[in-house]
Design an enzyme around this catalytic site. Structure first.
Site, PDB file in Angstrom:
ATOM      1  CD  GLU A 181      38.375  31.670  53.192  1.00 26.77           C
ATOM      2  OE1 GLU A 181      39.341  31.959  53.492  1.00 26.77           O
ATOM      3  OE2 GLU A 181      38.110  32.004  51.975  1.00 26.77           O
ATOM      4  CD  GLU A 250      35.402  34.832  50.295  1.00 25.12           C
ATOM      5  OE1 GLU A 250      36.610  34.481  49.720  1.00 25.12           O
ATOM      6  OE2 GLU A 250      35.422  35.154  51.436  1.00 25.12           O
TER       7      GLU A 250
HETATM    8  C1  LIG Z   1      41.869  30.312  50.931  1.00 25.41           C
HETATM    9  C2  LIG Z   1      41.832  31.758  50.486  1.00 25.41           C
HETATM   10  O1  LIG Z   1      42.646  32.046  49.912  1.00 25.41           O
HETATM   11  N1  LIG Z   1      40.589  32.420  50.775  1.00 25.41           N
HETATM   12  C3  LIG Z   1      40.434  33.781  50.531  1.00 25.41           C
HETATM   13  C4  LIG Z   1      39.697  34.206  49.325  1.00 25.41           C
HETATM   14  O2  LIG Z   1      39.611  35.441  49.163  1.00 25.41           O
HETATM   15  C5  LIG Z   1      39.308  36.221  50.285  1.00 25.41           C
HETATM   16  C6  LIG Z   1      39.337  37.536  49.668  1.00 25.41           C
HETATM   17  O3  LIG Z   1      40.378  37.890  49.065  1.00 25.41           O
HETATM   18  C7  LIG Z   1      40.412  36.282  51.407  1.00 25.41           C
HETATM   19  O4  LIG Z   1      39.811  36.889  52.565  1.00 25.41           O
HETATM   20  C8  LIG Z   1      40.672  34.749  51.471  1.00 25.41           C
HETATM   21  O5  LIG Z   1      41.622  34.420  52.560  1.00 25.41           O
END
Ligand SMILES: CC(=O)N[C@H]1CO[C@H](CO)[C@@H](O)[C@@H]1O
Ligand SMILES: *[C@@H]1O[C@H](CO)[C@@H](O)[C@H](O)[C@H]1NC(C)=O
Ligand SMILES: *[C@@H]1O[C@H](CO)[C@@H](O)[C@H](O)[C@H]1NC(C)=O
Ligand SMILES: *[C@@H]1O[C@H](CO)[C@@H](O)[C@H](O)[C@H]1NC(C)=O
Ligand SMILES: *[C@@H]1O[C@H](CO)[C@@H](O)[C@H](O)[C@H]1NC(C)=O
Length: 825
Positions: A181, A250
């Site tokens: 990310e 995700e």
């Molecule tokens: C951008 C964001 O909020 N990412 C989240 C997506 O979900 C995962 C798991 O809950 C998190 O680790 C990330 O921060």
């Protein structure tokens, strides 16, 4: 002789086959290609440290039964290398064994190495000791960081290669991930961010793993890195390159929970809608985050303030059991998608937009067609005429027609039972053994409340960042200082206020040996402001501040620089506003608490003469211990810690995590009904208002002895252990719902039978605020029929049809008759 030779020859041939099943992994713009074949990948995240090796085989089996063909995990650097170059790959950190368990079940694996992982994991997975390396800056073009990242990532890749776990070696891993990310924060790192991500790509490529790399949530991932999407919905996602398939790394099946948060709930209908839409619009690889969330044992939760349960409302609940109806509803979807794999990955695509957010997609492969009817309208069911036939697609749903004629699945029509879990005493007759536990206690000894002269302490003339002093080996750090007051001192000898800015997450303050106050951060602001009255005397005065962290920051740009512990200024303020500032006094630091050092949580530690009977109530800094009997059977075991304040619990020396049952959720924002229609957000459909944010704590069965177990609690805020009990979790009732033409399947937990049927109606039953009611029509045989079929059985299956139930008397306006049942387990 001859036949013996033949036998040996076959054996050799057979083992040759076993070891030569190396797979070639490639991709085009459509899909991942495994040995040249385009495939659909339906994957689910299971993090190995959030369960136990004893749970893994069953988790994999259930994942496979649930229709997944891949399991995804992060790799948790700070768990594996807690201290510089000291590694831990034992027990639930046995990554290799975890991957081998995936392989044994015939599933693929997706390995997200990171090593930054976010994941609500302490410090995003990066060890705190990195901060003591000079010129360190995380996740940017910084040699110190890149060297450490390289060292750990290489170690993992080598370990995995060594055991031949990459697909091109015959192993299960088909995709690996570098970074995580980064696109969400890259802007904040300027040009160095861009250089860093290019370095990540080159470095990853240099590891030569033989399977593709992905970078999730990174729009300009340098080729050949594949960019992927994270989010609640990814149907509109466009990859970074025409040669990259649409991958969803995700898909949030629910949401995580923090101390003080209500229970998150994302409906089965909405998750299924998001997934079906993703495949309707050409997606071919997707991963549920999480498929099994599990438990944050020990000190692994991040946040700050992420709770110990990491259930996530995932398809498998915290204990690894199906979360129904989500598990079953998605299972059905997966089986339909997989049955159309060839056509979805090869067919020509035509779309038609009907307006009002209604569309259809047809995949046509050599004359074989499959259809998706997608209705993204939040309010209206929409009727369409397709090739001379009428179809109604409910609001916010997707229908699947594998032959473009017959609807076999609609995401809004759930045919799986809802299982309502109950926690109960394992055996009412044994109540004493599991409830009225016999407790002993001892106090946590504080040695430095009135004097800081000790060679064991570290000193500095400033307030240090807590995690840099502790290297995050403990939640607890003492900040201690002394100062002289003479008669001329402007603040001499009155009642003053001790004022501390920027401390967090929890602060316990002592002045001259006396506790003057405790405060903890609430409402998302972790920079506490503390102010309490204190008495100052002539001569030497002592201040001792115990600062407590509750998980370190895991997300955001430059998150690693978030200050922990007492930031200051620290001042004494007299009533007439005269001040004495202590910020740059000489401060002594002591890491951790005595009971931890003495391992009071381990089985035979701490001489029994130091443990007393007659436990005190609501006393801070107390160790409690007791023993309890192992509940019989296989059902998951939980501790009910209602009555306790905040602390840590151990069972037979296993740290089952921080507890904080006294932290209640807000009173507002819950509702008994939940509309799956419309985009999900994390505060939608929450439950548990005005209750303990976590009352129940999972004790994996493998932590239990055959008969008797030790339970130790360290209580920091004050509590009452008399309510603490050992419970098992089981399905208490099953609420089933199925449409005409399908069958309704009901089941209790394995080993328990359906004892009664509270409600059954074949017709058009309604669900009114969670209670089933008869609708406008109803077959009078409904209840007796279901009772007859189901009572006394572990599970039962009933065809939903007039043949089974006789006439329902429903008018023709009731388009789809259905059966609803409430069974008691
Ligand atoms: C951008 C964001 O909020 N990412 C989240 C997506 O979900 C995962 C798991 O809950 C998190 O680790 C990330 O921060
Ligand atoms: C933290 O760990 C690092 C790396 O091992 C070490 O250099 C440093 O001295 C440690 N800090 C403390 C306070 O122990
Ligand atoms: C990691 O660092 C250690 C020394 O600190 C070194 O011995 C080891 O070879 C390094 N590993 C890799 C893969 O670079
Ligand atoms: C389909 O719906 C249209 C419009 O509501 C209606 O006129 C038509 O009779 C229906 N056709 C069938 C086969 O039910
Ligand atoms: C359902 O619950 C809501 C809010 O809790 C309430 O306003 C409504 O009257 C209830 N409906 C019925 C039919 O009980």
């Amino acid at each position: 002789m001859g036949s013996y030779k033949f036998f040996v020859a076959t054996l050799i041939l057979f083992s040759f086959c076993l070891f030569s099943n190396a797979l070639e992994i490639a991709h085009d713009g459509r899909a991942l290609k495994i040995d040249g074949e385009r495939r659909l990948i339906i994957s689910g995240a299971i993090h190995y440290p959030r369960s136990t090796p004893e749970m893994w085989p069953s988790l994999m089996k259930k994942a496979k039964e649930g229709g997944l063909n891949a399991i995804e995990t992060y790799v948790f650097w700070n768990a594996h290398e807690p201290l510089y170059r000291q590694y831990d790959f034992e027990a639930n950190l046995d990554l290799i064994k975890f991957l081998q368990t995936i392989q044994k079940e015939g599933l693929y694996a997706i390995l997200r190495i990171g090593p930054y992982v976010c994941a609500e994991w302490n410090y995003g997975g990066i060890p705190v000791w990195l901060k003591s390396i000079p010129n360190m800056a995380f996740r940017t073009k910084n040699d110190a960081f890149m060297n450490q990242m390289k060292n750990f990532t290489t170690l993992i890749v080598d370990k995995v290669k060594d055991k031949k776990l990459f697909a091109n070696q015959g192993g299960p891993i088909i995709i690996a991930q570098i970074e995580n990310e980064y696109g969400n924060v890259i802007g904040k790192y300027g040009g160095d961010g861009k250089s860093y991500i290019n370095w990540c790509a080159n470095f990853a490529e240099s590891l030569d793993i033989g399977v593709p790399w992905i970078m999730c949530q990174e729009d300009d991932a340098p080729s050949p890195m594949m960019n992927t999407c994270n989010g609640y919905y990814c149907d509109q996602f466009k990859p970074n390159n025409n040669n990259v398939p649409k991958i969803w790394t995700e898909n949030w099946t629910g949401w995580y929970k923090g101390w003080g948060d209500k229970n998150p709930h994302r409906t089965a209908e909405d998750v299924a809608f998001a997934v079906a839409r993703f495949y309707q619009y050409g997606g071919t690889v997707q991963n549920y985050y999480m498929y099994h969330g599990g438990t944050n044992f020990g000190r692994v939760s991040g946040g700050p303030y992420i709770s110990t349960t990491y259930d996530y409302d995932a398809p498998l609940n915290e204990y690894g059991e199906p979360n129904q109806p989500k598990y079953g509803h998605l299972k059905e979807l997966h089986s339909h998608l997989m049955s159309m794999e060839k056509i979805l990955t090869h067919g020509d695509v035509t779309n038609k937009d009907y307006g009002r957010m209604m569309s259809h997609t047809i995949y046509n492969y050599n004359g074989q067609r499959v259809c998706f009817f997608g209705n993204a309208n939040e309010h209206d069911d929409i009727a369409i005429n397709f090739e001379g036939k009428n179809y109604t697609v409910p609001a916010w749903s997707v229908s699947i027609l594998p032959d473009c004629k017959t609807e076999v699945y609609n995401t809004a029509r759930v045919n799986t039972q809802t299982s309502v879990l109950v926690r109960k005493l394992p055996d009412e007759a044994q109540e004493k053994l599991h409830f009225n536990l016999e407790w002993k206690w001892r106090i946590e000894k504080f040695e430095h409340l009135t004097g800081t002269h000790s060679s064991h302490l570290t000193y500095a003339n400033q307030l240090l960042d807590q995690k840099l002093v502790t290297n995050d080996t403990s939640d607890y750090l003492w900040y201690m200082t002394s100062f002289e007051i003479d008669e001329d001192d402007p603040i001499c000898c009155e009642d003053v206020n001790l004022q501390i800015q920027n401390s967090g997450h929890i602060l316990h303050a002592y002045v001259n040996g006396k506790h003057i106050g405790t405060k903890y951060a609430q409402g998302g602001d972790y920079k506490l402001f503390f102010e309490r009255a204190a008495k100052i005397k002539k001569g030497t005065n002592h201040i001792a501040l115990l600062s407590v962290t509750v998980g370190l920051q895991n997300y955001g740009d430059h998150y690693d620089n978030t200050h922990n512990g007492i930031g200051g200024p620290v001042k004494l303020i007299a009533p007439n506003s005269r001040e004495k500032e202590l910020t740059n006094n000489k401060w002594g630091y002591k890491v951790g608490l005595n009971g931890w050092e003495r391992k009071l949580f381990e089985d035979n530690n701490g001489k029994s003469r130091n443990w007393h009977h007659n436990v005190p109530l609501n006393k801070k800094f107390v160790w409690y211990k007791t023993t309890f009997k192992t509940p019989s059977g296989e059902e998951p075991v939980v501790l009910d810690l209602w009555g306790m304040g905040k602390g840590t619990a151990w069972v037979n020396g296993h740290d089952i995590g921080r507890y904080w049952p006294s932290y209640l959720t807000g009173n507002n924002g819950c509702s008994s009904s939940c509309d799956y229609r419309g985009a999900y957000y994390s505060s939608k459909c929450t439950t548990g208002c005005g209750q303990s944010s976590q009352r129940w704590y999972h004790v994996p069965r493998s932590y239990l002895n055959k008969e008797e177990n030790n339970l130790v609690l360290f209580e920091e805020l004050g509590g009452n252990p008399s309510n603490v009990g050992v419970h098992t979790v089981t399905v208490g009732k099953a609420i089933g719902h199925a449409y005409e033409g399908k069958s309704l399947n009901l089941a209790c937990n394995v080993g328990r039978v359906i004892s009664d049927i509270k409600f059954a109606s074949y017709g058009d039953p309604r669900n009114v605020n969670g209670t089933l009611r008869k609708g406008s029509c109803h077959s009078p045989k409904s209840l007796s029929m279901v009772k007859h079929t189901c009572i006394g059985k572990e599970s039962c299956s009933i065809d939903v049809s007039e043949q089974t139930f006789g006439p329902s008397g429903c008018r023709s306006s009731v388009k789809r008759k259905r059966l609803a049942v409430e069974a008691v387990c």
